[in-house]
Design a protein around this motif. Structure first.
Motif, short mmCIF file in Angstrom:
data_model
loop_
_atom_site.label_atom_id
_atom_site.label_comp_id
_atom_site.label_asym_id
_atom_site.label_seq_id
_atom_site.Cartn_x
_atom_site.Cartn_y
_atom_site.Cartn_z
N UNK A 61 0.86 -1.18 0.00
CA UNK A 61 0.00 0.00 0.00
C UNK A 61 0.90 1.23 0.00
N UNK A 62 0.51 2.20 -0.81
CA UNK A 62 1.35 3.37 -1.03
C UNK A 62 0.55 4.65 -0.97
N UNK A 63 1.23 5.75 -0.60
CA UNK A 63 0.68 7.08 -0.72
C UNK A 63 1.25 7.63 -2.02
N UNK A 64 0.41 8.33 -2.77
CA UNK A 64 0.91 8.85 -4.02
C UNK A 64 0.04 9.96 -4.57
N UNK A 65 0.34 10.31 -5.81
CA UNK A 65 -0.39 11.36 -6.50
C UNK A 65 -0.84 10.83 -7.85
N UNK A 66 -2.11 11.02 -8.16
CA UNK A 66 -2.64 10.58 -9.46
C UNK A 66 -2.10 11.51 -10.53
N UNK A 117 4.39 7.15 -6.81
CA UNK A 117 4.63 6.76 -5.42
C UNK A 117 5.36 7.88 -4.69
N UNK A 118 4.80 8.28 -3.54
CA UNK A 118 5.42 9.30 -2.70
C UNK A 118 5.88 8.74 -1.36
N UNK A 119 5.23 7.65 -0.90
CA UNK A 119 5.60 7.04 0.37
C UNK A 119 5.01 5.63 0.44
N UNK A 120 5.54 4.84 1.38
CA UNK A 120 5.10 3.46 1.57
C UNK A 120 4.23 3.39 2.82
N UNK A 121 3.01 2.87 2.69
CA UNK A 121 2.13 2.70 3.84
C UNK A 121 2.23 1.29 4.40
N UNK A 122 2.37 0.29 3.51
CA UNK A 122 2.47 -1.12 3.93
C UNK A 122 3.41 -1.84 2.97
N UNK A 123 4.38 -2.52 3.54
CA UNK A 123 5.34 -3.25 2.71
C UNK A 123 4.64 -4.43 2.03
N UNK A 124 4.99 -4.71 0.78
CA UNK A 124 4.39 -5.87 0.09
C UNK A 124 4.72 -7.17 0.81
#
Length: 132
Positions: free
Chosen positions: A18-23, A35-42
């Protein structure tokens, strides 16, 4: 539920991470998300045979890189209005959270997933986290 548009900040689920990002682009049934940041590692291992280590291909999955683009199904993209953490710090936190979860229970799957995660830390993430 709020509609997502190009330019919006989002939280997106992609390949078990799960990632934080910008469309950055609307592609019909998908969004191209930076992708701007990682919320949950795969997750590591075979996603079709969870918790299995024998007679399966045990996949190694790295977190996506900072500014990497992902083509995500729209159903997996959600508006995000919170503060987006700094990429390196978010990666560190995601690794730690995943490691802690795997260490909670001693199973063959968790041992192999931890081994894979440690290898990723040594061979890939150390360079990213040190800034080189």
């Amino acid at each position: 539920m709020k509609k997502v548009d190009v330019g919006d900040f989002v939280k997106a689920h992609y390949h078990s991470g799960t990632y934080y990002g910008k469309v950055i682009e609307d592609r019909g049934d998908r969004f191209l998300v930076e992708v701007l940041a990682v919320a949950k590692h795969p997750m590591q291992g075979d996603l079709h045979n969870l918790d299995k280590t024998e007679n399966v291909f045990f996949h190694e999955r790295k977190a996506l890189s900072h500014h990497e683009k992902m083509n995500v199904k729209k159903a997996a993209v959600h508006p995000y209005e919170g503060e987006i953490p700094e990429y390196k710090e978010s990666l560190k936190q995601a690794i730690e959270t995943y490691r802690n979860k795997l260490e909670e229970k001693d199973t063959p799957y968790n041992r192999l997933a931890l081994q894979t995660l440690r290898r990723l830390e040594e061979e890939v993430y150390t360079k990213i986290l040190k800034g080189s």
